[in-house]
Structure formats: structure tokens, C-alpha cells
Design a protein around this motif. Structure first.
Motif, short mmCIF file in Angstrom:
data_model
loop_
_atom_site.label_atom_id
_atom_site.label_comp_id
_atom_site.label_asym_id
_atom_site.label_seq_id
_atom_site.Cartn_x
_atom_site.Cartn_y
_atom_site.Cartn_z
N ASP A 48 0.82 -1.22 0.00
CA ASP A 48 0.00 0.00 0.00
C ASP A 48 0.86 1.27 0.00
O ASP A 48 0.58 2.23 0.71
CB ASP A 48 -0.95 -0.01 1.20
CG ASP A 48 -1.93 -1.16 1.14
OD1 ASP A 48 -2.92 -1.05 0.39
OD2 ASP A 48 -1.69 -2.19 1.80
N HIS A 50 1.01 3.31 -2.51
CA HIS A 50 0.09 4.28 -3.10
C HIS A 50 0.80 5.49 -3.70
O HIS A 50 0.30 6.61 -3.62
CB HIS A 50 -0.97 4.72 -2.08
CG HIS A 50 -2.05 3.70 -1.86
ND1 HIS A 50 -3.00 3.41 -2.82
CD2 HIS A 50 -2.34 2.90 -0.80
CE1 HIS A 50 -3.83 2.48 -2.35
NE2 HIS A 50 -3.44 2.15 -1.13
N GLY A 258 -1.58 -6.85 2.85
CA GLY A 258 -1.82 -5.46 2.53
C GLY A 258 -3.31 -5.18 2.58
O GLY A 258 -4.09 -5.96 3.10
N HIS A 261 -4.13 -1.31 5.39
CA HIS A 261 -3.21 -0.26 5.86
C HIS A 261 -2.88 -0.43 7.35
O HIS A 261 -2.70 0.55 8.08
CB HIS A 261 -3.80 1.14 5.62
CG HIS A 261 -3.98 1.48 4.18
ND1 HIS A 261 -4.16 2.78 3.74
CD2 HIS A 261 -4.02 0.71 3.06
CE1 HIS A 261 -4.30 2.80 2.42
NE2 HIS A 261 -4.23 1.53 1.99
N SER A 284 1.02 1.77 5.53
CA SER A 284 0.77 2.33 4.20
C SER A 284 1.69 3.51 3.95
O SER A 284 2.32 4.04 4.86
CB SER A 284 -0.69 2.78 4.08
OG SER A 284 -0.99 3.78 5.04
N TYR A 285 1.75 3.92 2.68
CA TYR A 285 2.44 5.15 2.26
C TYR A 285 3.91 5.17 2.67
O TYR A 285 4.45 6.22 3.02
CB TYR A 285 1.73 6.39 2.82
CG TYR A 285 0.24 6.43 2.62
CD1 TYR A 285 -0.37 5.79 1.53
CD2 TYR A 285 -0.59 7.10 3.51
CE1 TYR A 285 -1.74 5.83 1.34
CE2 TYR A 285 -1.96 7.15 3.33
CZ TYR A 285 -2.53 6.51 2.24
OH TYR A 285 -3.90 6.55 2.07
#
Length: 586
Positions: A48, A50, A258, A261, A284-285
Motif C-alpha cells: 500500500d 500508493h 496489505g 493499511h 501504508s504510504y
């Protein structure tokens, strides 16, 4: 001079499948060779991401991940780098070239294998397949099937020989992809039937069976079997969570996850045989990169690493160049926000927009409503926007085109349709089916403009859906959504919805035309206008129509400055994080 062809190119040209190639190259038979003494193997993992690639060292980026992997290799260690999905969509850095630059960065970073998440399909089926071909690493999924041939679209298993052992990865894709991406992408061109399936089943059995079959195959080829899944642990994803998949199968040694998050360094989950399986996820991120160690004695440990000081200079230059290119394209200031705009609940920090009203939800829906009424000069009664399509909080301060692209990064297009009041009621009822204090998040929860409604959470949900959570019929019992009212410009008041009347409804084609989030009740509705503008441009246009320009000529985003402030009795309150009171949850 004679052109030589690589073994990999030859295999592709000869039509050898990725699965067969991986078995031939990466997984020799036990009798084929002796692997010697076993040593530690490190698996670095992400999920994730993103497309959040604009962070600065020591925060994580692909340049940092590449350097981290190289540092292990330089120390003589065996290391693999894997990803559990949702890496090509999320910010403008992904959407501006539909993930092409992200895949180049992942190739350069040295990823060895990945599984597709639901957002790998956001640019359409053709683009999803193209992305997977552009990658230098294989994608795996044991449950993505072409219904025309009944064959898997991707290999289910990939085997690597590292540290004197064979390590197999089993790819698993969330069945929620159908509704959390765009169902139409999985259908024929006429949108009459599905030509692809991501096996799940209402009770999860189809998913569990597909995973068990892949595990059984992997165990014939390998000593260690690791799930590489995009499933998550959110209750809203049941019965397709990673925990449920582990509990209903046997044979995994670990599972890299995943989708939800979740920051989960190491959770022990019992499989169907009673064996403890390590479940892990990084958040995440690029909040963390995971490090899994398979020790020489087979023990598996994990830890999460939030920062890394080093970076690969070449990849860092690639990142910086692409970030600067996008920022130059989208960096023009267009407005100033006088208030913070929220996806999350400022009191708890939890995401709210998928279960209740927020001021940013109001703002985005108002942008669609205003675009048709004031820019296109077409009559629009109501606008809707799915909460899952609104992705980022925005602090007070300057707004740019990039701000709007971060909020709505999907590239969906606004359209206007003629629908009945009953279809609007069905849509609101479907969107609210999980709402309530103990309810599940729902990316299809509808933020509205030009309307108000109540959700009575004490009334059970009776909306009819199929096994993919696509709407197939109205509520069979008392509706949860009641007292729906539509704003009437002539009287400046909100009037009760008439089920038999016709209304002009605006929204994104994702929801109104492509079955996004499962909204199928608009099938057959008359299209008034389509493809007017991309989502972030609709929002940008709305921001630029506000009054209250400052010395720099930038309009200020306050309720009083909105063009809708001229609509008598129209509900506006961007200063309130929870919105103007259009949605009442009882």
C-alpha cells in the motif's frame, strides 16, 4: 552482427507461461542439485505504498529501499524484495502517467515479486495487464481467473532458491477488487457478463479453495511457503481477510499482507491444522518497510523499519525528476482554504468519510453539483460522490491543482443522468447498508449535494446484493434511509423525494455508469451528458469560482464565498468538520 536473444525473451517468444518459467528457472526438482548448508534469508516487503514517492531522507522511498536491499547483498546476505499490492495509484505521481513511472522505480529498486492489489486495476483492465508486463518482476494471483478459459490470469506461485532452501510465494488478490475498483473492467464491452473473476464466494469458500490449491502446489516445490496477499484484516473485508484465509487453510509458514493499511509487525494466527502462522503488514504510504528473517533453523521473525539513511543515487534522481515534473504541471495555486477539510474525524483521527458526512465530502459533491448547474448550464438536482473516491485531508492554506489531484486521484469523469426518485432511494439505501456505530467502512458511502437524508441504524439492512456485493434489488424490508429531501431552487427549500418523479443526478462515471462500489441500480438510466471533465478538474473549477479574492487574486474557500451561497436555503458549512448536516445518522 547477429542479434542474441535472452533466455527470458526466448521463453516469452516461445509462449512459455510465467508459471512454467518460474518453475523451470527458480524451482529445480529436489534431485536436480544439492543446496548445501542453510543460511539466513531476509525478505524485505512493502504494501500500500500508493505512489507516495516525494518523501525526504531518512523517510522511506524507493531509493532508500533499493539501498537497503543492496546493503544486505553487500554484506553477503541472501535477500528478496516483495510487494503486497496497491503501488501504482494514490497520488498524482501515479495517476499522471497511469503508474508507468512507479513501475520504472520498482524495477530499478530490484523488486523480485508482487501481487496485484485492487487499485492496480484503477486505470482499466488493459492498463492493469500492461503494467504487469512493464514490470521486470512477476505478479502472482491464485484467484484471478479468466472465465472464458477458466485459467488463471497470473501464476499462483513463484519459487526462489535462497540460503540453501526453496522459498515459495503464493499470490492472493482481494475479491473486493470488483467493487473497490470498477466492476465494468471485469466485464465484456457490453457490460452484460463478467469475463474475469477474482474468486471469493459469499462464505469465502471459493477463495479458501483457490488458496489451498496454490499452497499444495507450492509445498511440492518448496521448503517454505509464504502468502503474498492483498486481503487486509478489516472486519468489512470478511470473509476474505488474511486472518480468515489462514484459519481456513493449512501450509503457510508466513503471510505478508496489505489492503487494510494496518501496522502489524507480527501476529500469530492459527491455521486449519492448528499451526501458528506469522501475519505481518507494514501500514501504508511507506510508513515502514518490513524485514522478515528466515533463520537457518527455519525460525521466522519480523520487524518493521520506519527510516533508512542511505539511498540509491540513480533512483533518487529518477524520483526527483518525476516529482518535479508533476509538481510543475500541477503546482499552480488556485485558491486558499480558510478551514481544514477532512476525510478523517478530527476528534479521533479515524477515517470518517466512508461512514458519515464530512466538510470535504460536502465540498467535493458541491463541486460536481456546481459544475453542471453553473459551468455546463445544465439542470442538476442532486450530486453524489462515493466516500472511497475522496482520499486526503487538506489543511488550511494554499490549494493547487495537485491538491485536488491528491483528493481525487482516480481520473474518473463526471456525468449527468436522468433517474427516478426510486433509483436515488435505492442508491442511498445501498450506500448506507453498513452505516452505524458498529458498522463497517464502505467506500460506496455517499456524500451528497442538493439533498438531505436520514439513516436509521436500528433498522436491519435488507438490500439485495450478489456474492460480489453488487446491488441486485431494493430493500425487502423497511428502508434504513428515510426522509430524503431534494433541494428545490425555485422555492429555496428541500422537498420530499418523489419515487415516481424524474431527477437529474450527477456523479462520477465510476458510480453512475461503471458499477463502481456495486451501484447497479442506474443500469438503463438515460444519459444526459458524459465525459465533461476529470474528477480533480471538476473540483479545481469549483474552487476557482469562489469569491473573496485576496491581494494575489486567489479566492478563499469559505461557505460565504461559495457560488452556492447565492442559492437561498442551500445547506453550506465548510467551517464545520462534520459538514452542513445533510446526512443525519440516527
Amino acid at each position: 552482427m547477429k542479434q542474441l536473444i535472452s533466455r527470458r525473451s526466448f521463453l516469452k517468444a516461445a509462449g512459455v507461461t510465467a508459471a512454467a518459467a518460474s518453475m523451470a528457472i527458480g524451482a529445480p526438482a529436489a534431485s536436480a542439485c544439492w543446496f548445501g548448508d542453510k543460511s539466513d534469508v531476509t525478505i524485505l516487503y512493502t504494501n500500500d505504498v500508493h505512489t507516495y514517492i516525494d518523501k525526504q531522507s531518512p523517510k522511506l522511498t524507493y531509493a532508500a529501499i533499493a539501498d537497503l536491499k543492496q546493503s544486505y547483498q553487500d554484506a553477503g546476505k541472501d535477500v528478496l524484495l516483495v510487494d503486497a499490492g496497491d503501488h501504482v495509484q494514490g497520488t498524482a505521481y501515479g495517476s499522471m502517467d497511469e503508474g508507468a513511472s512507479i513501475i520504472k522505480l520498482m524495477n530499478a529498486a530490484g523488486y523480485d515479486v508482487a501481487t496485484p492489489g485492487n487499485h492496480e486495476f484503477d486505470y482499466g483492465m488493459d492498463r492493469a495487464k500492461a503494467i504487469m508486463k512493464e514490470a521486470d518482476f512477476p505478479y502472482l494471483s491464485c484467484n484471478w481467473v479468466d472465465l472464458r478459459t477458466t485459467l488463471r490470469v497470473l501464476p499462483s506461485v513463484k519459487v526462489f532458491v535462497r540460503g540453501g532452501r526453496r522459498i515459495a510465494f503464493v499470490g492472493v488478490t482481494t475479491p473486493e477488487t470488483f467493487t473497490k475498483s470498477t466492476p465494468a473492467y471485469f466485464m465484456d464491452k457490453a457490460q452484460r457478463k463478467y469475463i474475469y473473476d477474482i474468486q471469493g464466494g459469499e462464505d469465502g469458500k471459493k477463495l479458501y479453495d483457490a488458496v489451498q490449491k496454490a499452497i499444495d502446489k507450492a509445498k511440492l516445490l518448496a521448503d517454505v511457503v509464504i502468502g503474498l496477499g492483498h486481503l487486509g484484516v478489516d472486519p468489512s473485508s470478511s470473509p476474505w481477510t488474511s486472518e480468515e484465509v489462514i484459519a481456513h487453510t493449512s501450509g503457510f509458514d508466513a503471510f505478508i499482507d496489505g489492503h487494510s493499511h494496518t501496522v502489524m509487525e507480527n501476529k500469530q494466527v492459527q491455521d486449519a491444522s492448528g499451526k501458528a502462522v506469522t501475519l505481518t503488514q507494514t501500514g501504508s504510504y511507506f510508513a515502514n518497510v518490513g524485514e522478515m528473517t528466515i533463520a537457518a533453523d527455519g525460525t521466522i521473525t519480523t520487524k518493521l523499519i520506519p527510516t533508512h539513511e542511505g539511498m540509491d543515487a540513480g533512483i533518487a534522481a529518477m524520483q526527483t525528476s518525476w516529482v518535479n515534473t508533476v509538481d510543475d504541471m500541477l503546482g499552480e495555486k488556485i485558491a486558499v482554504g480558510d478551514s481544514d477539510f477532512y476525510v478523517s474525524d478530527p476528534a479521533t483521527g479515524k477515517r470518517r468519510i466512508r461512514s458519515a458526512e464530512t466538510n470535504l465530502g460536502d465540498f467535493v459533491a458541491d463541486g460536481i453539483y456546481t459544475y453542471f448547474n453553473e459551468v455546463e448550464k445544465l439542470h442538476c438536482d442532486v450530486a453524489i460522490m462515493n466516500g472511497g473516491g475522496i482520499r486526503a485531508d487538506v489543511p488550511a492554506g494554499d490549494w493547487t491543482f495537485k491538491t485536488c489531484k491528491q483528493i481525487s486521484p482516480f481520473g474518473n469523469v463526471a456525468c449527468l443522468m436522468s433517474v427516478t426518485g426510486k433509483q436515488i432511494q435505492d442508491a442511498l439505501e445501498f450506500a448506507a447498508r453498513f452505516a452505524g456505530e458498529d458498522g463497517k467502512e464502505n467506500g460506496g458511502f455517499l456524500q451528497v449535494a442538493g439533498a438531505t437524508y436520514e439513516i436509521h441504524t436500528d433498522i436491519p439492512n435488507t438490500v439485495q446484493t450478489d456474492e460480489k456485493n453488487v446491488w441486485i434489488g431494493s430493500a425487502t424490508g423497511t428502508p434504513r434511509v428515510q426522509n430524503v429531501k431534494i433541494y428545490d431552487k425555485a422555492s429555496g427549500s428541500y422537498l420530499p423525494l418523489d419515487p415516481g418523479a424524474t431527477y437529474a443526478l450527477a456523479g462520477m462515471n465510476y458510480t453512475l455508469r461503471n458499477l463502481g462500489d456495486g451501484f447497479a441500480m442506474f443500469d438503463g438510466a438515460e444519459l444526459i451528458k458524459d465525459y465533461v471533465s476529470e474528477d480533480y478538474l471538476v473540483m479545481s473549477t469549483y474552487a476557482m469560482t469562489f469569491d473573496g479574492a485576496d491581494a494575489a487574486g486567489l479566492p478563499h474557500l469559505s461557505s460565504a464565498n461559495s457560488p452556492l451561497a447565492a442559492y437561498p436555503g442551500y445547506l453550506l458549512n465548510y467551517e464545520q468538520p462534520y459538514g452542513a448536516g445533510r446526512i443525519t445518522i440516527l
